[in-house]
Design a protein around this motif. Structure first.
Motif, short mmCIF file in Angstrom:
data_model
loop_
_atom_site.label_atom_id
_atom_site.label_comp_id
_atom_site.label_asym_id
_atom_site.label_seq_id
_atom_site.Cartn_x
_atom_site.Cartn_y
_atom_site.Cartn_z
N VAL A 102 29.49 129.36 -20.97
CA VAL A 102 30.13 128.06 -21.08
C VAL A 102 30.39 127.75 -22.55
O VAL A 102 31.21 126.93 -22.89
N PHE B 144 20.06 129.27 -23.68
CA PHE B 144 19.98 129.85 -22.33
C PHE B 144 18.51 129.73 -21.91
O PHE B 144 17.67 130.52 -22.32
N ASN C 29 17.10 129.58 -18.78
CA ASN C 29 16.75 130.03 -17.42
C ASN C 29 15.33 130.63 -17.33
O ASN C 29 15.02 131.63 -17.98
N TRP D 210 22.10 132.10 -6.49
CA TRP D 210 22.92 131.20 -7.33
C TRP D 210 23.93 132.01 -8.14
O TRP D 210 25.09 131.64 -8.24
N ILE E 230 30.41 125.37 -10.95
CA ILE E 230 28.96 125.43 -10.75
C ILE E 230 28.61 124.78 -9.42
O ILE E 230 29.13 123.72 -9.09
N SER E 231 27.70 125.38 -8.69
CA SER E 231 27.18 124.77 -7.46
C SER E 231 25.68 124.59 -7.58
O SER E 231 25.03 125.28 -8.37
N PHE E 232 25.15 123.69 -6.76
CA PHE E 232 23.71 123.43 -6.75
C PHE E 232 23.12 123.87 -5.42
O PHE E 232 23.75 123.71 -4.37
N ARG F 31 21.45 123.53 -2.17
CA ARG F 31 21.23 122.41 -1.26
C ARG F 31 20.14 122.79 -0.25
O ARG F 31 19.31 121.97 0.14
N GLU F 32 20.16 124.04 0.16
CA GLU F 32 19.21 124.48 1.17
C GLU F 32 18.85 125.93 0.89
O GLU F 32 19.73 126.74 0.56
N ARG G 32 33.73 122.87 -0.66
CA ARG G 32 32.69 122.79 -1.70
C ARG G 32 31.44 123.59 -1.35
O ARG G 32 30.52 123.69 -2.16
N LEU H 179 22.46 127.46 1.17
CA LEU H 179 23.74 126.77 0.99
C LEU H 179 23.82 126.19 -0.41
O LEU H 179 22.87 125.53 -0.87
N TRP H 180 24.94 126.45 -1.08
CA TRP H 180 25.19 125.90 -2.42
C TRP H 180 26.40 124.98 -2.33
O TRP H 180 27.39 125.32 -1.67
N ILE H 181 26.28 123.83 -2.96
CA ILE H 181 27.38 122.85 -2.88
C ILE H 181 27.85 122.50 -4.29
O ILE H 181 27.04 122.19 -5.17
N LYS I 105 30.97 116.80 -6.10
CA LYS I 105 32.29 116.19 -5.86
C LYS I 105 33.06 116.11 -7.17
O LYS I 105 32.46 115.77 -8.20
N GLY J 269 27.31 121.13 -15.36
CA GLY J 269 27.67 122.08 -16.38
C GLY J 269 27.53 121.63 -17.74
O GLY J 269 26.87 120.94 -18.31
C1 3VV Z 1 22.44 124.53 -11.81
C2 3VV Z 1 23.46 123.96 -12.76
C3 3VV Z 1 23.57 124.67 -14.09
C4 3VV Z 1 24.72 124.19 -14.96
C5 3VV Z 1 24.84 124.94 -16.29
C6 3VV Z 1 25.68 126.19 -16.19
C7 3VV Z 1 25.29 127.34 -17.12
C8 3VV Z 1 23.84 127.63 -17.00
C9 3VV Z 1 23.48 129.07 -16.90
C10 3VV Z 1 22.51 129.50 -16.06
C11 3VV Z 1 21.84 128.57 -15.12
C12 3VV Z 1 21.17 129.32 -14.00
C13 3VV Z 1 20.66 128.31 -13.05
C14 3VV Z 1 20.15 128.92 -11.77
C15 3VV Z 1 19.83 127.78 -10.89
C16 3VV Z 1 19.36 128.18 -9.55
C17 3VV Z 1 19.80 127.15 -8.58
C18 3VV Z 1 19.17 125.79 -8.79
O1 3VV Z 1 18.03 125.71 -9.08
S1 3VV Z 1 20.17 124.40 -8.59
C19 3VV Z 1 18.99 123.04 -8.85
C20 3VV Z 1 18.31 122.66 -7.56
N1 3VV Z 1 19.23 121.92 -6.71
C21 3VV Z 1 19.42 120.62 -6.89
O2 3VV Z 1 18.81 119.96 -7.70
C22 3VV Z 1 20.47 119.99 -6.01
C23 3VV Z 1 20.10 118.56 -5.59
N2 3VV Z 1 21.11 118.10 -4.65
C24 3VV Z 1 22.25 117.52 -5.06
O3 3VV Z 1 22.47 117.27 -6.25
C25 3VV Z 1 23.26 117.20 -3.99
O4 3VV Z 1 22.64 117.24 -2.73
C26 3VV Z 1 24.44 118.21 -3.99
C27 3VV Z 1 25.24 118.10 -5.32
C28 3VV Z 1 23.97 119.64 -3.80
C29 3VV Z 1 25.39 117.87 -2.85
O5 3VV Z 1 25.58 116.48 -2.87
P1 3VV Z 1 26.87 115.85 -2.14
O6 3VV Z 1 26.63 114.39 -2.05
O7 3VV Z 1 28.10 116.32 -2.87
O8 3VV Z 1 26.80 116.58 -0.73
P2 3VV Z 1 27.15 116.02 0.72
O9 3VV Z 1 28.40 115.22 0.60
O10 3VV Z 1 25.94 115.43 1.32
O11 3VV Z 1 27.46 117.41 1.46
C30 3VV Z 1 28.63 118.15 1.13
C31 3VV Z 1 29.07 118.85 2.38
O12 3VV Z 1 28.06 119.79 2.76
C32 3VV Z 1 27.64 119.55 4.11
N3 3VV Z 1 26.26 119.92 4.26
C33 3VV Z 1 25.19 119.39 3.65
N4 3VV Z 1 24.07 120.00 4.03
C34 3VV Z 1 24.44 120.96 4.90
C35 3VV Z 1 23.75 121.95 5.61
N5 3VV Z 1 22.40 122.06 5.49
N6 3VV Z 1 24.45 122.81 6.40
C36 3VV Z 1 25.79 122.70 6.50
N7 3VV Z 1 26.54 121.78 5.84
C37 3VV Z 1 25.86 120.92 5.06
C38 3VV Z 1 27.90 118.06 4.31
O13 3VV Z 1 28.02 117.73 5.68
C39 3VV Z 1 29.21 117.89 3.54
O14 3VV Z 1 30.24 118.41 4.35
P3 3VV Z 1 31.70 117.74 4.37
O15 3VV Z 1 32.24 117.84 2.95
O16 3VV Z 1 31.47 116.28 4.77
O17 3VV Z 1 32.46 118.53 5.35
#
Ligand code: 3VV
Length: 218
Positions: free
Chosen positions: A7, A85, A87, A140, A150-152, A154-155, A182, A203-205, A208, A218
């Motif tokens: 980035v 970095f 991680n 991820w 970038i996605s987060f 979710r499950e 998404r 699942l990664w989302i 919006k 990001g």
């Molecule tokens: C990670 C960012 C880094 C950025 C920097 C980049 C460079 C860095 C370099 C290297 C990094 C390496 C990093 C590795 C990281 C490993 C991964 C992690 O640890 S990620 C952190 C842990 N995760 C969270 O903290 C998420 C917390 N949750 C949230 O913030 C929200 O829930 C979020 C953003 C994930 C979604 O929120 P909504 O409000 O947008 O989602 P809704 O609208 O409820 O759902 C969207 C769609 O998904 C469906 N959905 C939801 N759950 C579902 C399910 N279980 N099954 C099926 N569909 C589902 C829903 O029905 C909806 O569908 P329809 O759009 O209406 O059609």
């Protein structure tokens, strides 16, 4: 791997020697962590003294780490902010990270690692929470490689089929199964000695889009 995540583009205001020093100290911290859990009494004192001496040596003689090329030096982002970095699985500069070797990106993302004592749960076995950490990270990266933003997570569902061993090489593999708007679904496994020890699906989302048209991460 770094291209995928780059980035930040411009190099940061830190000399290569200082970046190499930071990564070396992280390595010493990892060795110390293992030593604290392995040794007692005089052996413990010897390990601690040797590691402290090695840091002193690296600080006093800037040429000591001359041959080390820093893997994760800090960068400046487009606004001029220093970005590390961080991680906790992959970063050479983070003593919490083992760190893993990133073998491949593409349809399948693969990490390799041999984990030391500080990741132990039951005797000679990897702690179950850390099994989830490894799978979350590799999945991820697979999702990140297959998408534009970038996605987060979710499950994440982890199935523990057999113990994940310490002290032998692990293959940690992830791939995207389906992408829909998404949402991106991915799956993967941890393999030791040719046997699958743990599997994950998840699942990664992507956040919006903001009203200005950009994602919020990001
Ligand atoms: C990670 C960012 C880094 C950025 C920097 C980049 C460079 C860095 C370099 C290297 C990094 C390496 C990093 C590795 C990281 C490993 C991964 C992690 O640890 S990620 C952190 C842990 N995760 C969270 O903290 C998420 C917390 N949750 C949230 O913030 C929200 O829930 C979020 C953003 C994930 C979604 O929120 P909504 O409000 O947008 O989602 P809704 O609208 O409820 O759902 C969207 C769609 O998904 C469906 N959905 C939801 N759950 C579902 C399910 N279980 N099954 C099926 N569909 C589902 C829903 O029905 C909806 O569908 P329809 O759009 O209406 O059609």
């Amino acid at each position: 791997m770094s291209d995928l995540l780059d980035v930040d583009s411009r190099p940061a205001p830190e000399s290569s020697e200082d970046s190499a020093l930071a990564e070396y100290v992280a390595e010493v911290c990892r060795r110390l962590s293992a030593g604290l859990l392995r040794e007692t009494g005089d052996d413990l004192r010897s390990v601690v003294a040797a590691e402290v001496r090695s840091v002193q040596w690296a600080l006093e003689d800037p040429a000591a780490l001359r041959d080390r090329v820093p893997v994760h030096p800090p960068r400046l982002d487009h606004r001029g902010r220093v970005r590390m970095f961080t991680n906790p699985v992959l970063s050479q500069r983070n003593p919490l990270a083992p760190p893993l070797t990133h073998v491949s990106d593409g349809d399948e993302c693969e990490f390799r690692v041999t984990l030391p004592l500080q990741y132990q749960g039951p005797r000679n076995m990897l702690h179950g929470g850390y099994v989830g950490v490894l799978l979350d990270d590799v999945l991820w990266y697979a999702v990140r490689h297959a998408s534009t933003g970038i996605s987060f997570t979710r499950e994440l569902t982890v199935t523990y089929e057999r113990p994940v061993p310490l002290f032998e090489e692990l293959r940690i593999v992830g791939r995207v199964v389906e992408a829909e708007g998404r949402k991106t679904f991915a799956e993967g496994e941890i393999v030791a000695g040719g046997q699958v020890c743990a599997r994950a699906t998840g699942l990664w989302i992507a956040p919006k889009p903001r009203r200005d048209g950009h994602g919020s991460a990001g």
